[in-house]
Design an enzyme around this catalytic site. Structure first.
Site, PDB file in Angstrom:
ATOM      1  CD  GLU A 150      -4.510   3.317   6.468  1.00  0.00           C
ATOM      2  OE1 GLU A 150      -5.768   3.126   7.022  1.00  0.00           O
ATOM      3  OE2 GLU A 150      -3.441   3.081   7.144  1.00  0.00           O
ATOM      4  CG  ASP A 152      -0.324  -0.552   2.491  1.00  0.00           C
ATOM      5  OD1 ASP A 152       1.011  -0.627   2.558  1.00  0.00           O
ATOM      6  OD2 ASP A 152      -1.154  -0.989   3.344  1.00  0.00           O
TER       7      ASP A 152
END
Length: 387
Positions: free
Chosen positions: A137, A76
């Protein structure tokens, strides 16, 4: 787990990658500087096959003449809306933004892995697909990457990812077969009543009173609608309503999170929340509007892949307990077998003890080498018969 010399030699560069990226944190789908840094760094390694996805995502591909699986490795790349208080010299240059969840370390691990593959092509088998994914997120960049075809285009058979984790000591590699992280969702309950003067409550329908009863009632779901052997969490972290202390409000909004380790339990939660909130509101002459935002799924680790990780990690491996935290890596696991593991970063002597999402999160970059070592060794291990 022994870190081989050629991987240990990457420490200086991996440290630079992490500290550079730490200074330019960006929120989901806004990671433009981050993407440019990643792209330029991959180019400096001589990586030829790099594709842009979703404007801020990247996919780097390594191919070999050796027969092998098509394995994907995912990192990520986004940050959090957190004001940094870590005290490090390479602090965030973006006000109100911070890599407070270790994604800077994840990216540095992947870049170190890419550099190793560039310098040691003999370690490659089959096709290796390195996915630099935005928006973990929120709003769930894994699903966006899937919809963009990154798994299908390259015929990915298995996927691997990791997360730095301050609940495990430095040097620890932790994982668990099956459900390791929870499915999660968000719930919003809007309670509609009738406003009135606080001195004349009989003329209104008190949305605050109804909301309080709803909160209390919903917390019976865990204890009375689920088996004592099942785990679930329901937390309301926000409540808003009212305009003045002497006015009965006509509307109150509750916002919360819900988590479970199975779809069955999760679906029971949603069903009972909807029923109880609606019926309790009626008892107070109000009505409730319930909406859900279903987010990530259970991080469900493939058993054979976990066995492969145990073999490469050796005595550094520990079995992780399940965590109610959520990860959109789970969305990849809905498509193909996947392995997600933790890399320990806790060091109490150095005060590296702060949890994920803390404004004071810090860690030693040497721990990133363990992730690289696992990635390199998993290439061979996952290509063995039966893996």
């Amino acid at each position: 787990m022994e870190i081989r010399e050629e991987i240990a030699e990457l420490l200086k560069e991996v440290t630079t990658f992490r500290q550079d990226l730490h200074q330019i944190p960006e929120l989901g789908l806004q990671e433009f500087k981050t993407c440019q840094y990643l792209k330029a760094t991959l180019a400096s390694f001589g990586v030829k096959e790099v594709y842009e996805v979703l404007e801020t995502g990247l996919v780097a591909v390594f191919r070999s003449d050796k027969v092998g699986k098509t394995l994907a490795f995912r990192t990520d790349i986004d940050a959090l809306p957190v004001t940094e208080e870590s005290g490090v010299a390479f602090t965030s240059r973006h006000k109100g933004r911070m890599h407070a969840c270790g994604h800077d370390g994840h990216m540095a691990t992947m870049l170190g892995f890419a550099k190793y593959l560039s310098e040691h092509p003999e370690s490659i088998r089959g096709t290796l697909v390195l996915i630099f994914q935005p928006a973990e997120e929120g709003p769930g960049g894994a699903q966006l990457m899937i919809e963009a075809g990154v798994l299908e285009k390259f015929g990915v058979e298995q996927i691997i990812g990791l997360h730095l984790f301050p609940e495990f000591d430095e040097g620890v590699i932790a994982c668990k077969k099956g459900a390791m992280m929870a499915r999660n969702g968000e719930v919003t309950i809007t309670v509609h009543g009738k406003s009135a003067h606080g001195a004349q409550p009989q003329q209104g329908a008190d949305a605050i009173l109804a909301a309080a009863a709803i909160i209390q009632g919903l917390h019976t779901i865990i204890s009375r609608n689920l088996s004592p052997l099942d785990s679930a969490v329901l937390t309301f972290g926000q409540i808003s309503g009212g305009e003045a202390m002497n006015i009965i409000p006509g509307k109150v909004e509750l916002q919360g999170t819900m988590r479970a380790f199975s779809d069955t339990v999760y679906n029971t939660l949603t069903s009972r929340i909807n029923t109880l909130a609606t019926e309790i509101a009626k008892a107070y002459d109000c009505w409730a509007e319930v909406t859900f935002n279903h987010m990530y799924r259970v991080v469900d680790n493939d058993e054979k892949m976990v066995e492969a990780l145990k073999a490469v990690a050796g005595d550094s491996y520990v079995t992780s307990p399940p965590y109610m935290l959520a990860e959109d890596f789970s969305l990849f696991q809905q498509q193909i077998p996947g392995l997600f593991f933790f890399v320990g970063i806790k060091n109490e002597a150095k005060d590296y003890i702060y949890p994920l999402h803390s404004s004071k999160l810090r860690f030693d970059e040497k721990n990133l080498l363990g992730g690289i070592q696992c990635y390199v060794d998993l290439i061979e291990m996952l290509n063995q018969e039966g893996a």
